[in-house]
Design a protein around this motif. Structure first.
Motif, short mmCIF file in Angstrom:
data_model
loop_
_atom_site.label_atom_id
_atom_site.label_comp_id
_atom_site.label_asym_id
_atom_site.label_seq_id
_atom_site.Cartn_x
_atom_site.Cartn_y
_atom_site.Cartn_z
N GLY A 145 0.84 -1.20 0.00
CA GLY A 145 0.00 0.00 0.00
C GLY A 145 0.87 1.24 0.00
O GLY A 145 1.74 1.39 -0.84
N ARG A 146 0.66 2.11 0.98
CA ARG A 146 1.45 3.34 1.07
C ARG A 146 2.75 3.14 1.86
O ARG A 146 3.56 4.06 1.96
CB ARG A 146 0.61 4.43 1.73
CG ARG A 146 -0.66 4.72 0.94
CD ARG A 146 -1.48 5.70 1.69
NE ARG A 146 -1.21 7.02 1.16
CZ ARG A 146 -2.11 7.96 0.99
NH1 ARG A 146 -3.35 7.71 1.34
NH2 ARG A 146 -1.79 9.12 0.51
N ILE A 147 2.92 1.97 2.43
CA ILE A 147 4.11 1.69 3.23
C ILE A 147 5.26 1.28 2.30
O ILE A 147 5.11 0.45 1.41
CB ILE A 147 3.86 0.52 4.23
CG1 ILE A 147 2.74 0.90 5.19
CG2 ILE A 147 5.13 0.14 4.96
CD1 ILE A 147 2.25 -0.25 6.02
N GLN A 148 6.39 1.94 2.51
CA GLN A 148 7.59 1.60 1.76
C GLN A 148 8.77 1.69 2.74
O GLN A 148 9.07 2.78 3.24
CB GLN A 148 7.79 2.54 0.59
CG GLN A 148 8.98 2.21 -0.26
CD GLN A 148 8.99 2.97 -1.57
OE1 GLN A 148 7.96 3.08 -2.23
NE2 GLN A 148 10.14 3.47 -1.94
N THR A 149 9.40 0.56 3.01
CA THR A 149 10.45 0.50 4.01
C THR A 149 11.68 -0.19 3.44
O THR A 149 11.56 -1.28 2.88
CB THR A 149 9.97 -0.29 5.25
OG1 THR A 149 8.75 0.26 5.72
CG2 THR A 149 11.00 -0.28 6.35
N VAL A 150 12.83 0.45 3.61
CA VAL A 150 14.09 -0.20 3.24
C VAL A 150 14.42 -1.22 4.32
O VAL A 150 14.39 -0.89 5.52
CB VAL A 150 15.24 0.83 3.11
CG1 VAL A 150 16.56 0.11 2.83
CG2 VAL A 150 14.94 1.82 2.01
N ILE A 151 14.70 -2.43 3.92
CA ILE A 151 15.03 -3.49 4.87
C ILE A 151 16.53 -3.43 5.14
O ILE A 151 17.34 -3.54 4.22
CB ILE A 151 14.63 -4.87 4.33
CG1 ILE A 151 13.11 -4.90 4.05
CG2 ILE A 151 15.03 -5.97 5.31
CD1 ILE A 151 12.63 -6.16 3.36
N ARG A 152 16.88 -3.22 6.39
CA ARG A 152 18.29 -3.09 6.76
C ARG A 152 18.99 -4.44 6.71
O ARG A 152 18.36 -5.50 6.79
CB ARG A 152 18.42 -2.46 8.14
CG ARG A 152 17.76 -3.22 9.24
CD ARG A 152 17.61 -2.41 10.53
NE ARG A 152 16.59 -2.99 11.37
CZ ARG A 152 16.83 -3.81 12.36
NH1 ARG A 152 18.07 -4.12 12.68
NH2 ARG A 152 15.85 -4.32 13.08
N GLU A 153 20.30 -4.39 6.57
CA GLU A 153 21.11 -5.60 6.59
C GLU A 153 21.92 -5.63 7.86
O GLU A 153 22.36 -4.61 8.36
CB GLU A 153 22.04 -5.65 5.37
CG GLU A 153 21.24 -5.80 4.08
CD GLU A 153 22.03 -6.46 2.96
OE1 GLU A 153 22.94 -7.25 3.26
OE2 GLU A 153 21.71 -6.18 1.81
N LYS A 154 22.10 -6.82 8.40
CA LYS A 154 22.94 -7.01 9.59
C LYS A 154 24.13 -7.84 9.24
O LYS A 154 24.07 -8.73 8.46
CB LYS A 154 22.15 -7.70 10.71
CG LYS A 154 21.33 -6.75 11.52
CD LYS A 154 20.86 -7.46 12.77
CE LYS A 154 20.15 -6.49 13.69
NZ LYS A 154 19.69 -7.09 14.91
#
Length: 154
Positions: A145-154
């Motif tokens: 939907g309107r959510i857009q999140t960069v997924i961090r790396e560990k």
């Protein structure tokens, strides 16, 4: 006054089964394959200060068998898309809401940190989730939907 239930505690060093990094149960003979046993194990899981365990009641005695596992014992095995959110189904048959901010990637695997557990996505669940994932120059992005999140790396 209620009497405390008797307990039989078996430490993980004495357990005859364990879980691998992909959420697959094993014993000394190899991978467990019987679906009813796997479901029973997953539904019987609990967690306390000493780690993850399987529990059952035998003749009014609660038996807790702690087991070894790699990284985590809780896995996303599926999901349901709701109107405004995604509900994740865990191997324990519990459900939790997906929290995009809690996602991260480690060694090509997708994880989500919750207050109770570190949750790892199975390959099947990750494949299903791929419709919400986009690889960009900034990294992998979760879009819903309107959510857009960069997924961090560990």
């Amino acid at each position: 006054m209620a009497q405390a239930k008797k307990q039989n505690i078996i430490p993980k060093e004495q357990a005859v089964f364990w879980m691998d990094k992909d959420g697959v149960w094993h014993n000394e003979h190899g991978k467990l394959e019987h679906p009813k046993i796997i479901k029973y194990f997953n539904q019987s899981m609990g967690k306390d200060d000493q780690g993850y365990f399987l529990s059952q009641i035998i003749n009014d005695v609660e038996e807790k068998v702690y087991f070894s596992y790699e990284e985590t014992a809780v896995f996303v095995v599926g999901f349901v898309k709701k109107d405004a959110w995604i509900e994740l189904t865990l191997n324990t048959l519990d459900t939790i809401a997906l929290d995009p901010e809690a996602l991260y990637i480690k060694a090509d695997a997708l994880f989500m940190e919750t207050d109770d557990h570190l949750v790892k996505f199975t390959q099947k669940a990750l494949a299903q989730m791929s419709v919400f994932l986009t690889d960009t120059p900034q990294g992998l992005i979760f879009k819903f939907g309107r959510i857009q999140t960069v997924i961090r790396e560990k």
